[in-house]
Design an enzyme around this catalytic site. Structure first.
Site, PDB file in Angstrom:
ATOM      1  N   ASP A 120       0.853  -1.187   0.000  1.00 46.73           N
ATOM      2  CA  ASP A 120       0.000   0.000   0.000  1.00 46.73           C
ATOM      3  C   ASP A 120       0.888   1.234   0.000  1.00 46.73           C
ATOM      4  O   ASP A 120       2.005   1.210   0.537  1.00 46.73           O
ATOM      5  CB  ASP A 120      -0.910   0.010   1.229  1.00 46.73           C
ATOM      6  CG  ASP A 120      -2.021  -1.029   1.154  1.00 46.73           C
ATOM      7  OD1 ASP A 120      -2.455  -1.348   0.032  1.00 46.73           O
ATOM      8  OD2 ASP A 120      -2.448  -1.507   2.215  1.00 46.73           O
ATOM      9  N   ASP A 138      -7.109  -1.351  -4.432  1.00 43.13           N
ATOM     10  CA  ASP A 138      -8.148  -0.943  -3.470  1.00 43.13           C
ATOM     11  C   ASP A 138      -9.033   0.145  -4.073  1.00 43.13           C
ATOM     12  O   ASP A 138     -10.252   0.135  -3.892  1.00 43.13           O
ATOM     13  CB  ASP A 138      -7.509  -0.412  -2.188  1.00 43.13           C
ATOM     14  CG  ASP A 138      -6.650  -1.433  -1.472  1.00 43.13           C
ATOM     15  OD1 ASP A 138      -6.903  -2.648  -1.613  1.00 43.13           O
ATOM     16  OD2 ASP A 138      -5.720  -1.017  -0.758  1.00 43.13           O
TER      17      ASP A 138
END
Length: 164
Positions: A120, A138
């Site tokens: 991330d 995401d």
């Protein structure tokens, strides 16, 4: 001789799955090549690129459940593929939404299986408050789900008939 008519279906949107998957993987390999874990580059007062590893699911849920999360992602991907196969080609919004979700699910699944964690790096923050760091996959999943919800609210599939 009778020719068989080939059914047109939503799998023609697999190009979008590939685009999301490739963008997600390219962005993650860029982060791996240019950042050390927890390195951060502030681009705006409220936005940074910060390399973190997520060993769980959304918002760090189910930490350490790598294989359970991988199995869930595989099952969801298969269900979405079936939905795309059954969906008419002209159902553009739903096909695009499910393709975004599938591309994102496959991107994070790749990370989970290849690295053992999800990479991330999008970090939105105000002062010391940080929204959970996320990635391209995401984003695609969230956009797909939000558009599915908005599409289902905005255009009902059936109209109730009034009987007298």
């Amino acid at each position: 001789m009778k020719q068989e008519v080939k059914k047109s279906h939503g799998l023609c949107f697999l190009w979008l799955v590939v685009v999301v998957f490739v963008l997600d993987l390219a962005s993650k390999f860029f982060i791996l090549a240019n950042f050390e874990l927890y390195d951060s580059l502030q681009l705006l007062p409220i936005f940074s690129i910060t390399y973190v590893r997520n060993y769980g699911a959304a918002f760090g849920l189910f930490l350490g459940q790598r294989w359970m999360l991988a199995i869930v992602a595989i099952v969801i991907s298969l269900v979405v593929m079936r939905i795309l196969y059954k969906s008419p080609k002209k159902d553009y919004l739903n096909n695009a939404c499910f393709s975004l979700i599938l591309g994102g699910a496959l991107g994070n699944l790749f990370d989970r299986l290849y690295h053992g964690f999800v990479i991330d790096f999008f970090d939105f923050h105000i002062g010391d408050w940080h929204y959970p760091v996320f990635n391209v996959a995401d984003s695609a999943i969230c956009i797909g789900v939000i558009l599915l919800i908005l599409g289902s609210i905005g255009s009902p599939k059936r109209k109730d008939k009034v009987t007298s």
